[in-house]
Scaffold this motif. Sequence first.
Motif, PDB file in Angstrom:
ATOM      1  N   HIS A  29      13.220  -4.838  10.457  1.00  0.00           N
ATOM      2  CA  HIS A  29      14.144  -4.687   9.257  1.00  0.00           C
ATOM      3  C   HIS A  29      13.181  -3.425   8.423  1.00  0.00           C
ATOM      4  CE1 HIS A  29      15.849  -6.342   5.415  1.00  0.00           C
ATOM      5  NE2 HIS A  29      14.560  -5.613   4.929  1.00  0.00           N
ATOM      6  N   ARG A  30      14.397  -2.630   8.023  1.00  0.00           N
ATOM      7  CA  ARG A  30      13.932  -1.556   7.521  1.00  0.00           C
ATOM      8  C   ARG A  30      14.057  -1.388   6.041  1.00  0.00           C
ATOM      9  NH1 ARG A  30      15.648  -0.167  12.257  1.00  0.00           N
ATOM     10  NH2 ARG A  30      14.758   1.336  13.591  1.00  0.00           N
ATOM     11  N   THR A  31      13.460  -0.626   5.022  1.00  0.00           N
ATOM     12  CA  THR A  31      13.639  -0.534   3.741  1.00  0.00           C
ATOM     13  C   THR A  31      13.529   0.644   3.478  1.00  0.00           C
ATOM     14  OG1 THR A  31      13.587  -1.360   1.531  1.00  0.00           O
ATOM     15  CG2 THR A  31      11.514  -1.446   2.818  1.00  0.00           C
ATOM     16  N   ASN A  32      14.451   1.074   2.391  1.00  0.00           N
ATOM     17  CA  ASN A  32      14.041   2.437   2.058  1.00  0.00           C
ATOM     18  C   ASN A  32      13.782   2.503   0.367  1.00  0.00           C
ATOM     19  OD1 ASN A  32      14.782   5.512   3.371  1.00  0.00           O
ATOM     20  ND2 ASN A  32      16.030   3.894   4.254  1.00  0.00           N
ATOM     21  N   ARG A  33      13.040   3.447  -0.253  1.00  0.00           N
ATOM     22  CA  ARG A  33      12.983   3.557  -1.474  1.00  0.00           C
ATOM     23  C   ARG A  33      12.819   4.902  -1.944  1.00  0.00           C
ATOM     24  NH1 ARG A  33      11.661  -1.880  -3.644  1.00  0.00           N
ATOM     25  NH2 ARG A  33      12.492  -3.216  -1.995  1.00  0.00           N
ATOM     26  N   LEU A  34      13.399   5.431  -3.323  1.00  0.00           N
ATOM     27  CA  LEU A  34      13.015   6.632  -3.617  1.00  0.00           C
ATOM     28  C   LEU A  34      11.702   6.559  -4.501  1.00  0.00           C
ATOM     29  CD1 LEU A  34      16.717   7.845  -4.657  1.00  0.00           C
ATOM     30  CD2 LEU A  34      15.306   8.652  -2.736  1.00  0.00           C
ATOM     31  N   VAL A  35      11.156   7.753  -4.486  1.00  0.00           N
ATOM     32  CA  VAL A  35       9.927   7.609  -4.761  1.00  0.00           C
ATOM     33  C   VAL A  35       9.421   8.757  -6.109  1.00  0.00           C
ATOM     34  CG1 VAL A  35       8.445   6.900  -2.940  1.00  0.00           C
ATOM     35  CG2 VAL A  35       8.399   9.273  -3.432  1.00  0.00           C
ATOM     36  N   TYR A  36      10.472   9.639  -6.293  1.00  0.00           N
ATOM     37  CA  TYR A  36      10.561  10.572  -7.196  1.00  0.00           C
ATOM     38  C   TYR A  36      10.328  10.196  -8.563  1.00  0.00           C
ATOM     39  CZ  TYR A  36      11.392  15.107  -8.999  1.00  0.00           C
ATOM     40  OH  TYR A  36      11.251  16.557  -9.608  1.00  0.00           O
ATOM     41  N   GLY A  37       9.543  10.785  -9.210  1.00  0.00           N
ATOM     42  CA  GLY A  37       9.408  10.604 -10.669  1.00  0.00           C
ATOM     43  C   GLY A  37       8.302   9.121 -11.011  1.00  0.00           C
ATOM     44  N   LEU A  38       7.845   8.656 -10.157  1.00  0.00           N
ATOM     45  CA  LEU A  38       7.025   7.477 -10.619  1.00  0.00           C
ATOM     46  C   LEU A  38       5.408   7.956 -10.862  1.00  0.00           C
ATOM     47  CD1 LEU A  38       8.089   5.045  -7.604  1.00  0.00           C
ATOM     48  CD2 LEU A  38       9.061   5.254 -10.043  1.00  0.00           C
ATOM     49  N   SER A  39       4.823   6.947 -11.713  1.00  0.00           N
ATOM     50  CA  SER A  39       3.709   7.259 -12.079  1.00  0.00           C
ATOM     51  C   SER A  39       2.834   6.471 -10.856  1.00  0.00           C
ATOM     52  CB  SER A  39       3.125   6.537 -13.511  1.00  0.00           C
ATOM     53  OG  SER A  39       3.381   5.116 -13.253  1.00  0.00           O
ATOM     54  N   GLN A  40       1.533   6.816 -10.914  1.00  0.00           N
ATOM     55  CA  GLN A  40       0.749   6.119  -9.681  1.00  0.00           C
ATOM     56  C   GLN A  40       0.798   4.600  -9.922  1.00  0.00           C
ATOM     57  OE1 GLN A  40      -2.981   7.601  -8.230  1.00  0.00           O
ATOM     58  NE2 GLN A  40      -4.069   5.807  -8.936  1.00  0.00           N
ATOM     59  N   ASP A  41       0.673   4.159 -11.027  1.00  0.00           N
ATOM     60  CA  ASP A  41       0.912   2.434 -11.241  1.00  0.00           C
ATOM     61  C   ASP A  41       2.290   2.191 -10.640  1.00  0.00           C
ATOM     62  OD1 ASP A  41      -1.669   2.297 -12.037  1.00  0.00           O
ATOM     63  OD2 ASP A  41      -1.109   1.977 -14.213  1.00  0.00           O
ATOM     64  N   GLU A  42       3.365   2.999 -11.061  1.00  0.00           N
ATOM     65  CA  GLU A  42       4.669   2.454 -10.704  1.00  0.00           C
ATOM     66  C   GLU A  42       4.798   2.560  -9.282  1.00  0.00           C
ATOM     67  OE1 GLU A  42       6.811   3.900 -14.983  1.00  0.00           O
ATOM     68  OE2 GLU A  42       6.641   5.221 -13.186  1.00  0.00           O
ATOM     69  N   LEU A  43       4.210   3.735  -8.517  1.00  0.00           N
ATOM     70  CA  LEU A  43       4.572   3.726  -7.209  1.00  0.00           C
ATOM     71  C   LEU A  43       3.611   2.636  -6.373  1.00  0.00           C
ATOM     72  CD1 LEU A  43       5.170   5.684  -4.780  1.00  0.00           C
ATOM     73  CD2 LEU A  43       2.886   6.840  -4.932  1.00  0.00           C
ATOM     74  N   VAL A  44       2.595   2.109  -7.003  1.00  0.00           N
ATOM     75  CA  VAL A  44       1.742   1.186  -6.250  1.00  0.00           C
ATOM     76  C   VAL A  44       2.717   0.008  -6.573  1.00  0.00           C
ATOM     77  CG1 VAL A  44      -0.156  -0.368  -6.518  1.00  0.00           C
ATOM     78  CG2 VAL A  44      -0.447   2.291  -6.513  1.00  0.00           C
ATOM     79  N   GLN A  45       3.222  -0.346  -7.411  1.00  0.00           N
ATOM     80  CA  GLN A  45       4.285  -1.619  -7.703  1.00  0.00           C
ATOM     81  C   GLN A  45       5.329  -1.504  -6.743  1.00  0.00           C
ATOM     82  OE1 GLN A  45       3.323  -4.258  -9.597  1.00  0.00           O
ATOM     83  NE2 GLN A  45       5.049  -5.321  -8.675  1.00  0.00           N
ATOM     84  N   MET A  46       6.097  -0.438  -6.699  1.00  0.00           N
ATOM     85  CA  MET A  46       7.127  -0.316  -5.897  1.00  0.00           C
ATOM     86  C   MET A  46       6.891  -0.535  -4.380  1.00  0.00           C
ATOM     87  SD  MET A  46       8.797   1.918  -3.508  1.00  0.00           S
ATOM     88  CE  MET A  46       8.426   3.641  -4.027  1.00  0.00           C
ATOM     89  N   ILE A  47       5.781   0.079  -4.128  1.00  0.00           N
ATOM     90  CA  ILE A  47       5.427  -0.346  -2.835  1.00  0.00           C
ATOM     91  C   ILE A  47       4.971  -1.605  -2.552  1.00  0.00           C
ATOM     92  CG2 ILE A  47       3.506   0.366  -0.788  1.00  0.00           C
ATOM     93  CD1 ILE A  47       3.239   3.129  -2.097  1.00  0.00           C
ATOM     94  N   ALA A  48       4.463  -2.327  -3.237  1.00  0.00           N
ATOM     95  CA  ALA A  48       4.139  -3.787  -3.191  1.00  0.00           C
ATOM     96  C   ALA A  48       5.403  -4.462  -3.129  1.00  0.00           C
ATOM     97  CB  ALA A  48       3.039  -4.232  -4.290  1.00  0.00           C
ATOM     98  N   ASP A  49       6.345  -4.185  -3.958  1.00  0.00           N
ATOM     99  CA  ASP A  49       7.501  -4.716  -4.002  1.00  0.00           C
ATOM    100  C   ASP A  49       8.389  -4.815  -2.509  1.00  0.00           C
ATOM    101  OD1 ASP A  49       7.177  -5.491  -6.657  1.00  0.00           O
ATOM    102  OD2 ASP A  49       8.567  -4.061  -7.412  1.00  0.00           O
ATOM    103  N   ALA A  50       8.268  -3.440  -2.126  1.00  0.00           N
ATOM    104  CA  ALA A  50       9.011  -3.196  -0.798  1.00  0.00           C
ATOM    105  C   ALA A  50       8.300  -4.043   0.307  1.00  0.00           C
ATOM    106  CB  ALA A  50       8.819  -1.630  -0.617  1.00  0.00           C
ATOM    107  N   MET A  51       7.051  -4.275   0.064  1.00  0.00           N
ATOM    108  CA  MET A  51       6.248  -4.934   1.224  1.00  0.00           C
ATOM    109  C   MET A  51       6.854  -6.556   1.280  1.00  0.00           C
ATOM    110  SD  MET A  51       4.597  -2.755   2.896  1.00  0.00           S
ATOM    111  CE  MET A  51       5.984  -1.831   2.339  1.00  0.00           C
ATOM    112  N   GLU A  52       7.030  -6.935  -0.155  1.00  0.00           N
ATOM    113  CA  GLU A  52       7.151  -8.438  -0.464  1.00  0.00           C
ATOM    114  C   GLU A  52       8.766  -8.542   0.112  1.00  0.00           C
ATOM    115  OE1 GLU A  52       5.154 -10.463  -1.016  1.00  0.00           O
ATOM    116  OE2 GLU A  52       6.702 -11.958  -1.264  1.00  0.00           O
ATOM    117  N   GLU A  53       9.746  -7.738  -0.069  1.00  0.00           N
ATOM    118  CA  GLU A  53      10.943  -7.732   0.527  1.00  0.00           C
ATOM    119  C   GLU A  53      11.157  -7.854   1.938  1.00  0.00           C
ATOM    120  OE1 GLU A  53      13.712  -4.133  -0.490  1.00  0.00           O
ATOM    121  OE2 GLU A  53      14.241  -4.788   1.729  1.00  0.00           O
ATOM    122  N   ILE A  54      10.250  -7.035   2.656  1.00  0.00           N
ATOM    123  CA  ILE A  54      10.272  -7.260   4.265  1.00  0.00           C
ATOM    124  C   ILE A  54       9.745  -8.495   4.395  1.00  0.00           C
ATOM    125  CG2 ILE A  54       9.345  -6.474   6.287  1.00  0.00           C
ATOM    126  CD1 ILE A  54       9.321  -3.665   4.980  1.00  0.00           C
TER     127      ILE A  54
END
Lengths: 331, 331
Positions: A29-54
């Motif tokens: 299972h693959r997932t893709n996210r765009l990271v451009y323009g995020l703050s450090q906190d937003e980036l960490v949150q986005m990564i955690a969300d992507a892990m949860e999705e998988i």
Amino acid sequence: MAEGYVIGVDLGGTKLLAGAVGADLSVIHRTNRLVYGLSQDELVQMIADAMEEIRVAIGAPIEAIGFGIPCTFDSRTGMAVQAVNVPLKDIAFADVMTERLGIPVVVDNDANCHTVCESRLGIAQGATDVTLLTLGTGIGGGLLLRGEIYRGWINGGAEMGHMVVEMNGRPCQGNCPNWGCLESVASGSALVREASLAVARRPDTALGQALEEGRELTGPLITELATGGDPVARGAIETIGRALGVGITNLVNIFNPQVVVIGGGVIAAGELLLAPAREVMMERALAPGKDVVRVEAARFGPEAGMIGAGLLARDMLDGIVTGAIEARPPT
Amino acid sequence: MAEGYVIGVDLGGTKLLAGAVGADLSVIHRTNRLVYGLSQDELVQMIADAMEEIRVAIGAPIEAIGFGIPCTFDSRTGMAVQAVNVPLKDIAFADVMTERLGIPVVVDNDANCHTVCESRLGIAQGATDVTLLTLGTGIGGGLLLRGEIYRGWINGGAEMGHMVVEMNGRPCQGNCPNWGCLESVASGSALVREASLAVARRPDTALGQALEEGRELTGPLITELATGGDPVARGAIETIGRALGVGITNLVNIFNPQVVVIGGGVIAAGELLLAPAREVMMERALAPGKDVVRVEAARFGPEAGMIGAGLLARDMLDGIVTGAIEARPPT
């Protein structure tokens, strides 16, 4: 090898690519996210969300996660110290992620993960001395020396993208304080800049027409049109290919590698990029290094980093010490 | 450690320095020879003569000879392949010397020998990850990675003097096909060139006066007058110091070393050279590498190569495998 699934994550300057890797090393299972323009906190949150999705998608327990992130590290403290192209700075990334996700985590530089993949499974299989460059938003570097990943004294090295090749050249990008870095002349960003300058002088080309039609000037567009024969697109790829050749010359003179692997998104240009790079290296490097080295495209292309990160996660489960930074949830 | 004497030899672009090294690592007889203008055959003969001179002078058997020569190697064949600043090319140097002299011989790159000396006995003692540059006629490079000398896949690497820092810069010197190498902007030859250009514009200086009086424009003269405060000499040293700083930036970003050691004749300029180099590195390199590295002068100065070559000869007698190229007389 440990049973069950791990997740491999490759974080680049533009996007995150992650996938669940089985014991047979297949990616399910693959997932893709765009990271451009995020703050450090937003980036960490986005990564955690992507892990949860998988985790939800595969419906099976995740045993460990391997992260490849484009940072330097301090192995004494476990910190990710500096990143040029993503908003991560002085963050105990492995600790943060294992705390959020409750899963063992291993973190390494993204280009090191590419190197793990290509040297174990890919184009550099069997080689003991490998240098690797990933050409994307920036340029990452990975080193396999005497059969082992080399990260520098405290995991702050292998940043060959920030090797100066033009000491009075243009400022590098992102958070790099340097100028004239290889990244400033041979990355995907440099490719777009070169094509942009060239098409302004020659709007009567396929590339000019594509821009006229509203398409965005990107690496993939340049590669597509170059493959179709557009002279401006080809010229831009050749320009960064020749600059890449200077970087490879340095790698050959410094490391005398068996294989130089070129990965990342830009390698989609294939021989349009590699042929001029090899030509420059043959002209400029010393013997015997120049005569014995193979300069090759990564076999796993843009998935190499994700798979390599998955391999590091599997190593961690198997108790193999790789030198990457590890964190485990409290037991 | 084996008893008796070995000879350590350091061959540079301008001169050969050799000495008999006792079991206590003291040097008891030194000899110097100029190498400029010799053919390969003449050079080999001169070296053999120098060895014979030392053997006679000390009146005791020589157990082995260690040579540091400024060449790349092919460990598969034992050949010294290419040298930029001395007339050696495609020669089985270890075999030739052991045949001539009837003594076991070990041959390594000269800057590797410097690195052996400084890492075992000198300024980098105890460090596991060291990069070293010798600034003389050319620039040699040595690497200690994870506690071991790193020579590249087939002993053709560690040529950091031929790392390009100005991709469109001036042609490099000697037999180097490259241009814009670190050697072309930060070697002793570059120092003489910079001073020569500067003094032509300012003949009313101590350096101008010295040349007027018939003294030759050399690195030692420039260092002497710079130490005395001459602005032209100081400016020339600062110029190559700043270029050296770019080279050190690259080493920090690539290797994240614990120590960068600067040796060779030019290091006689000391802090006049190192202070601007450190300043440039701090400005341009990435964290954490730039914050943790020590940039230091070689403790053994110009004798480091000779002593390191002697140490390799002792290792050979003690049966320690170093990765340098060895040859023994037929038994």
